[in-house]
Design a protein around this motif. Sequence first.
Motif, PDB file in Angstrom:
ATOM      1  N   PRO A 130      -3.732   9.015  -3.400  1.00  0.00           N
ATOM      2  CA  PRO A 130      -4.110   8.058  -2.341  1.00  0.00           C
ATOM      3  C   PRO A 130      -2.896   7.524  -1.579  1.00  0.00           C
ATOM      4  CG  PRO A 130      -5.425   7.663  -4.291  1.00  0.00           C
ATOM      5  CD  PRO A 130      -4.408   8.701  -4.678  1.00  0.00           C
ATOM      6  N   GLU A 131      -1.776   7.377  -2.255  1.00  0.00           N
ATOM      7  CA  GLU A 131      -0.582   6.865  -1.575  1.00  0.00           C
ATOM      8  C   GLU A 131       0.037   7.880  -0.609  1.00  0.00           C
ATOM      9  OE1 GLU A 131      -1.212   6.899  -4.871  1.00  0.00           O
ATOM     10  OE2 GLU A 131       0.629   7.331  -6.031  1.00  0.00           O
ATOM     11  N   ASP A 132      -0.473   9.102  -0.580  1.00  0.00           N
ATOM     12  CA  ASP A 132      -0.036  10.075   0.415  1.00  0.00           C
ATOM     13  C   ASP A 132      -0.764   9.887   1.747  1.00  0.00           C
ATOM     14  OD1 ASP A 132       0.022  12.514  -2.205  1.00  0.00           O
ATOM     15  OD2 ASP A 132       1.759  11.499  -1.306  1.00  0.00           O
ATOM     16  N   THR A 133      -1.741   9.018   1.776  1.00  0.00           N
ATOM     17  CA  THR A 133      -2.486   8.747   2.998  1.00  0.00           C
ATOM     18  C   THR A 133      -1.556   8.214   4.072  1.00  0.00           C
ATOM     19  OG1 THR A 133      -4.561   8.330   1.844  1.00  0.00           O
ATOM     20  CG2 THR A 133      -4.303   7.344   4.028  1.00  0.00           C
ATOM     21  N   ALA A 134      -1.545   8.882   5.220  1.00  0.00           N
ATOM     22  CA  ALA A 134      -0.644   8.501   6.311  1.00  0.00           C
ATOM     23  C   ALA A 134      -0.888   9.420   7.500  1.00  0.00           C
ATOM     24  CB  ALA A 134       0.815   8.629   5.871  1.00  0.00           C
ATOM     25  N   VAL A 135      -0.280   9.064   8.612  1.00  0.00           N
ATOM     26  CA  VAL A 135      -0.162   9.988   9.734  1.00  0.00           C
ATOM     27  C   VAL A 135       1.124  10.770   9.527  1.00  0.00           C
ATOM     28  CG1 VAL A 135       0.055  10.249  12.217  1.00  0.00           C
ATOM     29  CG2 VAL A 135      -1.439   8.460  11.274  1.00  0.00           C
TER      30      VAL A 135
END
Length: 124
Positions: free
Chosen positions: A87-92
Amino acid sequence: VQLQASGGGSVQAGGSLRLSCVASERIFMSYTIAWFRQSPGKDREFVSAIKWNGGSTDYADSVRGRFTISRDVAKYTVNLQMNNLKPEDTAVYYCAATYYGGSFTRQIYEYNYWGQGTQVTVSS
């Protein structure tokens, strides 16, 4: 367009995605190409980079062992294979290019060209 990123999407934790960055021939053959990412409320951060000749790569500690950067010479494309997503890879995610001549740089201001972002969303 000098750089064009694609491949984002939504996956569950533990899943995989592959991002692609198509570069112009001039940039692909001479520049180091990197991936950065930015989450809401956070600074843009370095993810990975590959030298113009594909001879060496660099990874942020947070992704090393899970992400792999590579070059497809025939397609002037740099790929970022992302496995075991969290989940912490969530990004643009953005691809960028630098003519920096030394060892790898993670400084945003050193990157001359930027592609548009592509959203990666990882759900738990």
